[in-house]
Design an enzyme around this catalytic site. Structure first.
Site, PDB file in Angstrom:
ATOM      1  N   ASP A  54      -0.129  -9.679  -5.008  1.00  0.00           N
ATOM      2  CA  ASP A  54       1.094  -9.066  -4.994  1.00  0.00           C
ATOM      3  C   ASP A  54       0.890  -7.509  -5.637  1.00  0.00           C
ATOM      4  O   ASP A  54       2.069  -7.162  -6.211  1.00  0.00           O
ATOM      5  CB  ASP A  54       2.117  -9.629  -5.494  1.00  0.00           C
ATOM      6  CG  ASP A  54       3.679  -9.020  -5.341  1.00  0.00           C
ATOM      7  OD1 ASP A  54       3.724  -8.374  -4.357  1.00  0.00           O
ATOM      8  OD2 ASP A  54       4.779  -9.734  -5.796  1.00  0.00           O
ATOM      9  N   LEU A  95       0.849  -1.254  -0.231  1.00  0.00           N
ATOM     10  CA  LEU A  95       0.141   0.007   0.055  1.00  0.00           C
ATOM     11  C   LEU A  95       0.819   1.282   0.007  1.00  0.00           C
ATOM     12  O   LEU A  95       0.339   2.386  -0.175  1.00  0.00           O
ATOM     13  CB  LEU A  95      -0.870   0.132   1.264  1.00  0.00           C
ATOM     14  CG  LEU A  95      -1.857  -1.115   1.276  1.00  0.00           C
ATOM     15  CD1 LEU A  95      -2.870  -1.134   2.319  1.00  0.00           C
ATOM     16  CD2 LEU A  95      -2.829  -1.138  -0.051  1.00  0.00           C
ATOM     17  N   HIS A 115       4.235 -15.829  -3.561  1.00  0.00           N
ATOM     18  CA  HIS A 115       4.460 -15.530  -5.151  1.00  0.00           C
ATOM     19  C   HIS A 115       5.297 -16.900  -5.593  1.00  0.00           C
ATOM     20  O   HIS A 115       6.377 -16.705  -6.288  1.00  0.00           O
ATOM     21  CB  HIS A 115       4.881 -14.397  -5.443  1.00  0.00           C
ATOM     22  CG  HIS A 115       5.849 -13.701  -4.839  1.00  0.00           C
ATOM     23  ND1 HIS A 115       7.070 -14.093  -4.731  1.00  0.00           N
ATOM     24  CD2 HIS A 115       5.800 -12.371  -4.294  1.00  0.00           C
ATOM     25  CE1 HIS A 115       7.756 -13.129  -3.838  1.00  0.00           C
ATOM     26  NE2 HIS A 115       6.965 -12.248  -3.569  1.00  0.00           N
TER      27      HIS A 115
END
Lengths: 317, 182, 424
Positions: free
Chosen positions: C304, C62, C231
């Protein structure tokens, strides 16, 4: 004669989007340019009023001079931009650099940059044709064209020739462009070097044969090209040192003996004499290394003429 | 479609070329130091034919060269097709020599201008003379030929076509009219 | 009260769809049943629409505090809502880093004020993400972090990584590992292989990931800590995780939508919006990732989401930062490329975007059940559209999917009983 070729206004990022016919036109045109370069008065008015920028973000003397001479001999105005001492050093991004130059009225960009893909970026921001003068380890199409032209002049054609390229294949943009071009023109290319200096899947990507043994590579070759070996690779842990490299991959008279009798020896320069190539080979009758440099100007004149001389948005019947 | 009219046939062409060869010899008092240069494409075979006649009449060997003027054109950015350059072959030193430029048609004079510039880049000849088969007027530059086969005043709506055995399998000079509908 | 009429409702407890109405009262799903009548409710006609539990994202950035020109908590929350997310977990690589309670408190307070999306914080493993000293893990856990990670950085020193896991193991929160051996990835830009050769860019070998995954699995085994592999991008990683799970080691794994649907081929035009870590891999790797999703080796699909401003991405490929945004394209991209083509089931996709990630962070979200919190996403699966740059609500537009056609339009997102997204 109806001519279906259309090189006017084209970009040259790499040779993959040039046809065999187009490459041959470039060669034929370079032949004419070479003749002009032999005159006492080496200038023709063809590109009078056109402005060409050499936009070099990476140091290069030879390629830049070659391009500048080519443009000047065609009477274009040439502006030379190098990142040293320019606004780039003051933090200006590539986008703004190109916008600025474009606002001054540039007709064609000649771009050298350490990062692959930048020539495309320059075209995106300028909308003007771009000649790639070397982008990172990706491509160096004008070098490949002059290499192929040099062979084509001597051998008449590249079809069926065995061409061995030896040395640091991994970091070489010259190899990549040559692999695309030579394959297109019908040559069989063998690349040879230490395994740590070989990019992955080179056979799959370019259809080239990949060997690690110099004798196998050179046997019956029509052309042998040595590449510049850079000492930095040693500190990067990619090979142990220059002397071992020279022993295994350096071009010596003895090694060359297994090639064809009329083998051509080439090097894109600048040479490390005594490292990848011994003086006895570099200066031998087989060597066309100096002629490559001569041909470089002619090939670049041909490209500038073909790309800038003609109507841009033209329909070809 | 075009309307076509024949201006010269093979026989007439031959007569004109012989006459022009004689005029060249007369003006130059022989052919010493005379070098003939044909302008690509049809000027080249014409140059060879003129040279043959002169050689026959004077019994002396004449040097013939060819010149491609593409790189000297002033209209490169408006031409329709990718320019194809032909070899310029001047296997002799032109310094101080008499150069005879040969072309098929003289129209605007722009080709001649380009040819003059091109030849001057090879050196400094003693003089340059200019020979054409057809002069059709419409000059845009102050250029005149020294030797003219035939004056054919034309408008810009007409097209003159010279056919030669070497390039077109027959010797003819034709005139077309451009039809508005085409 | 809100009444969702006649939708295909995903029932989290049964893990299947039923045609029903959903009645929301304040923050709670009051009732799920056919033909509910409630005169006081705002009625949303959901005929031919699907009603899902709100999506849960285990992995996003963020950029707040510190890099708010890329994204901030408010824009991130809105972008997430537009993508159908009601809960997101943000990584600690902000400036200052979330390795201390005051930064964590700033984040939590701002998230509460914005209110659009439930935001959970992931704390740093090492102080300043420097990989040198253990972060204040106990304080962070007490402050409410749902996991620990040095994401973006990877602790190279095995001893420190071991100690982080040992120290943190008593709190039973996931250790989220971005697995990358920097000596192997080096200055790599794209997958080491076909495209790195063709593009002349330095490559990142799959080994750079796999060697670290092996290490972290062994550390999980030794310490008994829950390791979550972020990931996953390679075939061998899938195999390693599968094997570890078989051996009973506490390991879970996630994959991003872009690794599931794109390969290194996408990089061919030097589009910097295809540059991310780990890089897009080969088709063989992609197939293995799909296989991993199917056989449940891979637990979670996580975005992601990594915003970067346009002037950072409008650069030479090598200079551009790694990462792409993901909230707004995540569901439609995977739905279009995998579900619609019959490769995975819609139920499986929903499980991996809701219940499974919620289970990993041990929070009571991502479930659509009577009495549960009213976090809901309503989607028209049949609507096709072009993913348009101008419609992206994230501050950054660095998506590899711009201009692509996709199906699955998110019509409404409801978080805690309030609309956080309504398609105009």
């Amino acid at each position: 004669m109806k001519n279906t070729l259309n090189l006017t206004g084209r970009n040259l990022y790499d040779l993959d989007d040039y046809s065999v016919e187009e490459i041959e036109t470039i060669f034929e045109t370079a032949k004419v340019m070479k003749e002009i370069n032999k005159r006492d008065y080496k200038k023709i008015p063809t590109l009078r009023g056109k402005t060409v920028v050499t936009l070099f973000f990476e140091d290069s003397t030879r390629t830049r001079i070659s391009f500048e001479l080519a443009a000047k001999r065609l009477s274009a105005d040439v502006v030379s931009f190098t990142s040293a001492g320019s606004s780039v050093k003051k933090g200006e991004g590539i986008q703004d650099t190109v916008y600025t130059l474009n606002a001054m009225g540039v007709d064609l960009y000649i771009v050298r940059h350490s990062c692959p893909g930048v020539p495309k970026l320059v075209n995106k921001y300028s909308g003007k044709p771009v000649l790639n003068a070397g982008d990172g380890r990706h491509a160096h199409p004008t070098q490949a064209l002059l290499d192929m032209f040099s062979i084509w002049e001597k051998k008449g054609s590249l079809k069926g020739l065995k061409i061995a390229i030896v040395g640091d294949i991994l970091h070489s943009r010259v190899v990549r462009s040559n692999l695309i071009g030579m394959k297109k023109m019908g040559a069989n290319v063998v690349v040879c070097g230490p395994r740590t200096l070989m990019p992955p899947k080179i056979d799959e990507v370019y259809g080239a044969q990949c060997v690690y043994d110099l004798d196998t590579a050179i046997k019956d070759a029509d052309v042998v090209m040595a590449l510049r070996m850079q000492l930095e690779r040693q500190t990067e842990g990619l090979f142990p040192g220059l002397s071992e490299f020279t022993n295994r991959y350096g071009l010596s008279k003895k090694v060359i003996r297994s090639a064809k009798g009329d083998v051509l020896i080439m090097h894109p320069g600048p040479m490390n004499r005594g490292v990848e190539i011994l003086p006895e080979v570099a200066d031998s009758d087989h060597s066309i290394i100096i002629e490559q440099v001569t041909n470089g100007v002619a090939i670049r004149m041909a490209l500038l003429f073909l790309i800038l001389g003609g109507k841009p948005e033209r329909e070809v019947a | 479609m075009h309307k076509k009219r024949k201006i010269l046939d093979e026989k007439e062409m031959e007569r004109i070329l012989k006459r022009l060869a004689n005029e060249v010899i007369e003006k130059n008092k022989g052919c010493k130091d005379l070098y003939i240069v044909g302008i690509h494409t049809r000027g080249v075979p014409l140059a060879h034919r003129i040279a043959e006649y002169i050689e026959k009449f004077e019994d002396e060997k004449i040097h013939v060269g060819s010149l491609d003027i593409t790189l000297y054109r002033d209209d490169l950015s408006s031409i329709e097709h990718q320019p194809v350059i032909q070899d310029s072959i001047l296997n002799f030193d032109i310094e101080g020599k008499k150069i005879l430029l040969v072309d098929d048609v003289l129209n605007t004079g722009r080709t001649a201008r380009a040819a003059l510039n091109a030849i001057l880049d090879y050196g400094r000849p003693g003089s340059i003379q200019f020979l054409v088969i057809i002069d059709r007027g419409n000059r845009e530059l102050p250029i005149q030929a020294d030797f003219v086969g035939k004056y054919v005043p034309t408008s810009k709506d007409e097209i003159i076509q010279i056919q030669l055995k070497e390039t077109d399998n027959a010797d003819n000079v034709l005139i077309y009219e451009k039809n508005e509908e085409s | 009260m809100i009444l969702l009429k006649d939708g295909q409702v995903y029932l989290s407890d049964k893990k299947k769809f039923e045609k029903a109405d959903v009645l929301i009262d304040k923050k709670i799903v009051k009732k799920i049943a056919p033909n509910i009548e409630e005169s006081k409710a705002e009625i949303i006609d959901c005929t031919d629409k699907h009603i899902f539990p709100g999506f849960v994202d285990l992995h996003c950035h963020l950029r707040d505090p510190g890099y708010t020109y890329k994204e901030d908590i408010a824009t991130g929350a809105v972008s997430a809502a537009k993508g159908g997310f009601t809960s997101i977990c943000c990584m600690p690589n902000t400036n200052p880093v979330i390795d201390n309670v005051s930064t964590l408190n700033y984040l939590m307070r701002k998230a509460r004020d914005v209110g659009k999306t439930k935001i959970f914080a992931i704390g740093a493993m090492s102080k300043g993400l420097e990989g040198k000293e253990i972060a204040n893990i106990a304080s962070l856990v007490k402050g409410g972090v749902v996991g620990l990670s040095d994401d973006g950085n990877c602790i190279q020193n095995a001893k420190l990584q071991l100690n982080v896991m040992r120290y943190g193991s008593i709190y039973d929160i996931p250790m989220i590992c971005h697995s990358e051996d920097y000596s192997l990835s080096g200055d790599g830009q794209v997958n080491y292989g076909y495209e790195s050769t063709k593009l002349g860019l330095p490559g990142i070998p799959t080994l750079a990931e796999e060697i670290m995954v092996s290490r972290d699995i062994m550390l999980a085994d030794v310490t008994g800590t829950h390791v979550h592999i972020a990931h996953v991008s390679t075939k061998r990683t899938v195999e390693l995780v599968k094997q570890a799970k078989k051996e009973g080691i506490r390991v879970t794994a996630e994959v991003t939508p872009h690794h599931l649907v794109l390969t290194e081929k996408a990089c061919e035009d030097y589009n910097t919006n295809t540059k991310m870590k780990p890089p897009l891999r080969s088709e063989q790797d992609r197939q293995a990732l799909i296989e991993g999703v199917l056989d449940r080796t891979i637990d979670v699909i996580a975005t992601d989401h990594a915003p970067h401003s346009d002037y950072e991405k409008e650069l030479e490929f090598i200079k551009a930062p790694f990462g792409v945004i993901g909230f707004e394209s995540a569901f439609p991209v995977v739905y279009t490329e995998l579900v619609k083509k019959g490769i995975i089931s819609l139920e499986l996709l929903i499980d991996k975007m809701t219940a499974r990630p919620a289970e990993i962070i041990k929070r009571d979200v991502g479930l659509l059940t009577e009495g549960g919190s009213a976090d809901i996403t309503i989607i028209d699966l049949d609507e096709s559209y072009i993913f348009d740059e101008d419609e992206i609500l994230s501050k950054s537009k660095n998506s590899p999917f711009i201009g692509k056609e996709m199906s699955g339009r998110i019509l409404y997102t409801i978080c805690d009983g309030k609309f956080t997204w309504k398609k105009a």
